[in-house]
Each structure stands twice: as C-alpha cells, then as structure tokens.
Design an enzyme around this catalytic site. Structure first.
Site, mmCIF file in Angstrom:
data_model
loop_
_atom_site.group_PDB
_atom_site.id
_atom_site.type_symbol
_atom_site.label_atom_id
_atom_site.label_comp_id
_atom_site.label_asym_id
_atom_site.label_seq_id
_atom_site.Cartn_x
_atom_site.Cartn_y
_atom_site.Cartn_z
ATOM 1 N N HIS A 184 0.817 -1.209 0.000
ATOM 2 C CA HIS A 184 0.000 0.000 0.000
ATOM 3 C C HIS A 184 0.857 1.268 0.000
ATOM 4 O O HIS A 184 0.355 2.355 -0.293
ATOM 5 C CB HIS A 184 -0.891 -0.005 1.252
ATOM 6 C CG HIS A 184 -2.319 0.399 1.011
ATOM 7 N ND1 HIS A 184 -2.917 0.406 -0.231
ATOM 8 C CD2 HIS A 184 -3.280 0.817 1.884
ATOM 9 C CE1 HIS A 184 -4.173 0.805 -0.122
ATOM 10 N NE2 HIS A 184 -4.422 1.067 1.146
ATOM 11 N N ASN A 216 -6.847 6.627 4.416
ATOM 12 C CA ASN A 216 -8.269 6.941 4.274
ATOM 13 C C ASN A 216 -8.591 8.431 4.322
ATOM 14 O O ASN A 216 -9.684 8.842 3.933
ATOM 15 C CB ASN A 216 -9.084 6.238 5.366
ATOM 16 C CG ASN A 216 -9.057 4.729 5.215
ATOM 17 O OD1 ASN A 216 -8.385 4.190 4.351
ATOM 18 N ND2 ASN A 216 -9.787 4.053 6.074
ATOM 19 N N ASP A 275 -0.818 2.422 -5.301
ATOM 20 C CA ASP A 275 -0.825 0.986 -5.580
ATOM 21 C C ASP A 275 -2.085 0.620 -6.348
ATOM 22 O O ASP A 275 -3.150 1.205 -6.147
ATOM 23 C CB ASP A 275 -0.739 0.183 -4.281
ATOM 24 C CG ASP A 275 -1.888 0.497 -3.322
ATOM 25 O OD1 ASP A 275 -2.076 1.687 -2.987
ATOM 26 O OD2 ASP A 275 -2.616 -0.436 -2.928
ATOM 27 N N ASN A 292 -9.172 3.477 -1.105
ATOM 28 C CA ASN A 292 -9.574 4.428 -0.067
ATOM 29 C C ASN A 292 -8.838 5.759 -0.148
ATOM 30 O O ASN A 292 -9.405 6.812 0.171
ATOM 31 C CB ASN A 292 -9.394 3.808 1.312
ATOM 32 C CG ASN A 292 -10.428 2.737 1.593
ATOM 33 O OD1 ASN A 292 -11.543 2.777 1.073
ATOM 34 N ND2 ASN A 292 -10.058 1.751 2.406
#
Length: 231
Positions: free
Chosen positions: A19, A66, A91, A112
C-alpha cells in the site's frame, strides 16, 4: 508548478507495505533528483525541486490512507493549483506486479486513498497506477496490500522505482509516452541484437568428427568376403 502526491501510511510499521508504493515512488524521485529536505506541512511531508523546466512539489500525506484527501486539498488550495496540476502515485491491485499505467480522471475503483482525494478535490487529476498484483480473493485484499512486499518482489520493485525516477522529467513535461518508455527500459530491458545472434549461433548443432559418420555399405559378394577373411 506541479504537485505530485505519493500515497501510503505513515510510520515504520507500514513502510514496506504494498500500500506504500506511492511513498516509495516519490521518495526515489526526491533522492535521485536532488530535491530539498522533507519538511512537515499540510499534515504531510513536503519537498520541492525541479524536473526539467518544471517546478515540482512532492507530498506524502501523514493522515493515513483513508484521509489523504485532507492533505492534498489543503496543499492544492494554498498553492492555488487546479486538480489537473496534481498527479497521484498509488498501488493498483488490478495491474500485475511491476506494471504501470498513467490515467487522467475517472473513478477511484474502491481505493480508499483515491476515494478521499475525490471527496476533497474531485476526480479530475492524473494517477500513476503502480501494479502490485491481486491476491486472487477479494476478501484477502486488505491484508494483502497491508503486508510487506515479498523478498522475491524486491528485484522488480527496485527496477520499477528506478524507471519512475528516470522518466520523472518527461512525466513533469506531460510526455506520458517517454515516461512509460523509461519505465519499460528498466523493468524489461531489450535484448541486444548481438546477444540474439550469439544465442542463435549456439543453438545450431556442430557436425561431429569423421569417425561419427555412418559406415559405407559392404558391396562385396559372398565369395570375395570369404577370400578376404583368410588373407
């Protein structure tokens, strides 16, 4: 002026995660192109430098993935930029490991970090989608992207980051084709024609020595063979 955003999560715990490949990409660009030291601003880490003729700001939101849009929105408004001036490195599970695609606008596909950016600046920014592969099961995606890259991934990952850094000036100039070519030259370097010729030559079997040749047929009649036997 351009604003390039790398997405990831802050802290050593997440540093090697799939991520966090967006953080890795902008870190490599900053190091390779002599950008200023990182400093805290806009709830993020920020640095600046030049890529070709363009001034580029690099941003790593420290809000966790987020809430990335909060940081990006603040920076965009402060520098009076348009969404089209912003490029986000992130990613992408729908691309194979080491694959790269550049896209302008579109949806967030459930990512997100992109979802948060959409909420704060809208969808009309550029994305550099960095393939990390898919675990094969949707339920496994959160754990997969929040896990570190495997040791076997390090070779292609380093090549990918080098390629992104190589092509950064072309990307800043808006030449997506040359940027993609720079990445491809690192990730899948072409084989030279001389190497190919050597390979082809090596594949051709060499003729064996004369002793390996098939024996000539015996054309003598039975009587002659008998006489020759007792000579």
């Amino acid at each position: 002026m351009k604003l390039w955003v790398g997405l990831g999560n802050p802290g050593a715990k997440y540093a090697g995660n799939r991520h966090n490949i967006g953080f890795m990409a902008v870190d490599r660009i900053a190091a390779a192109h002599g950008f200023a030291p990182w400093r805290a601003k806009f709830r993020a880490e920020l640095t600046e430098g030049r890529l070709g003729s363009e001034k580029v700001l690099l941003l790593k939101p420290q809000t966790f993935m987020n809430l990335s849009g909060q940081s990006v929105g603040e920076a965009m408004r402060f520098f009076k930029l348009d969404p089209a001036d912003i490029t986000v490195f992130h990613d992408e599970i729908d691309l194979g490991p080491g694959k790269v695609r550049v896209k302008s606008g579109g949806g967030h596909a459930g990512h997100n970090g992109l979802r948060s950016i959409h909420d704060h600046i809208g969808p009309h920014y550029v994305r550099v989608r960095l393939g990390v592969g898919h675990p094969g099961d949707k339920a496994r995606v959160p754990g997969y992207v929040l896990a570190d890259f495997a040791k076997a991934d390090q070779y292609w990952l380093d090549d990918l980051l080098r390629g992104i850094s190589d092509g950064a000036p072309q990307l800043a100039d808006g030449d997506t084709g040359k940027f993609m070519n720079a990445v491809a030259l690192r990730v899948a370097p072409p084989r030279s024609s001389t190497s190919a010729a050597k390979t082809e030559k090596a594949d051709v079997p060499k003729p064996g020595p004369a002793t390996d040749a098939a024996p000539e047929p015996d054309t003598r009649n039975p009587l002659q063979r008998l006489v020759d036997r007792f000579r």
